[in-house]
Design a protein around this motif. Structure first.
Motif, PDB file in Angstrom:
ATOM      1  N   VAL A  66      13.680 -15.218  49.688  1.00 44.63           N
ATOM      2  CA  VAL A  66      14.552 -14.698  48.624  1.00 44.63           C
ATOM      3  C   VAL A  66      13.913 -13.578  47.804  1.00 44.63           C
ATOM      4  O   VAL A  66      14.540 -13.040  46.903  1.00 44.63           O
ATOM      5  CB  VAL A  66      15.003 -15.828  47.686  1.00 44.63           C
ATOM      6  CG1 VAL A  66      15.893 -16.818  48.422  1.00 44.63           C
ATOM      7  CG2 VAL A  66      13.811 -16.546  47.078  1.00 44.63           C
ATOM      8  N   GLN A  67      12.693 -13.212  48.127  1.00 48.52           N
ATOM      9  CA  GLN A  67      11.983 -12.188  47.362  1.00 48.52           C
ATOM     10  C   GLN A  67      12.754 -10.868  47.385  1.00 48.52           C
ATOM     11  O   GLN A  67      13.125 -10.363  48.435  1.00 48.52           O
ATOM     12  CB  GLN A  67      10.584 -11.987  47.937  1.00 48.52           C
ATOM     13  CG  GLN A  67       9.716 -11.072  47.131  1.00 48.52           C
ATOM     14  CD  GLN A  67       8.299 -11.054  47.686  1.00 48.52           C
ATOM     15  OE1 GLN A  67       8.019 -11.592  48.752  1.00 48.52           O
ATOM     16  NE2 GLN A  67       7.409 -10.431  46.961  1.00 48.52           N
ATOM     17  N   GLY A  68      13.031 -10.325  46.219  1.00 52.03           N
ATOM     18  CA  GLY A  68      13.720  -9.051  46.097  1.00 52.03           C
ATOM     19  C   GLY A  68      15.217  -9.108  46.331  1.00 52.03           C
ATOM     20  O   GLY A  68      15.883  -8.081  46.355  1.00 52.03           O
ATOM     21  N   ALA A  69      15.771 -10.291  46.483  1.00 56.26           N
ATOM     22  CA  ALA A  69      17.204 -10.418  46.759  1.00 56.26           C
ATOM     23  C   ALA A  69      18.034 -10.205  45.500  1.00 56.26           C
ATOM     24  O   ALA A  69      17.692 -10.689  44.434  1.00 56.26           O
ATOM     25  CB  ALA A  69      17.509 -11.784  47.352  1.00 56.26           C
ATOM     26  N   ASP A  70      19.125  -9.478  45.664  1.00 56.70           N
ATOM     27  CA  ASP A  70      20.106  -9.305  44.591  1.00 56.70           C
ATOM     28  C   ASP A  70      21.249 -10.303  44.731  1.00 56.70           C
ATOM     29  O   ASP A  70      21.936 -10.607  43.768  1.00 56.70           O
ATOM     30  CB  ASP A  70      20.687  -7.890  44.620  1.00 56.70           C
ATOM     31  CG  ASP A  70      19.645  -6.836  44.305  1.00 56.70           C
ATOM     32  OD1 ASP A  70      18.760  -7.098  43.482  1.00 56.70           O
ATOM     33  OD2 ASP A  70      19.714  -5.749  44.910  1.00 56.70           O
TER      34      ASP A  70
END
Length: 91
Positions: A66-70
């Protein structure tokens, strides 16, 4: 003493039946990257798995999923999608 292969297979089936409903699919989408001129290059997308860890719907997954997910969508074994957000991360 080694267990018979049939007993091992049955044990694995039993474990699967017990935990299957707690395993989820996670779909993550990040912001579109663009060139300096503002032309779109790509939208970062990824999928991973997670496991339900609380009755109120908290899911545990690896940070890189989920890193950097919008936008994050969690899909349950039924296929039902639910919007999600990161509440804590340890990277």
């Amino acid at each position: 003493m080694l267990a018979a292969p049939e007993a091992d297979a049955q044990s694995l089936r039993d474990v699967f039946r017990q935990v299957n409903a707690s395993v989820v699919l996670i779909e993550a989408r990040g912001a579109a990257t663009s060139t300096p001129a503002g032309q779109p290059l790509a939208v970062e997308e990824g999928v991973g798995s997670g496991v339900l860890i609380s009755a109120d719907g908290k899911v545990l997954t690896a940070a890189h999923v989920v890193q950097g997910a919008d936008e994050i969508v969690v899909r349950f074994t039924s296929g039902d999608p639910v919007s999600a957000r990161v509440v804590a991360s340890a990277t």
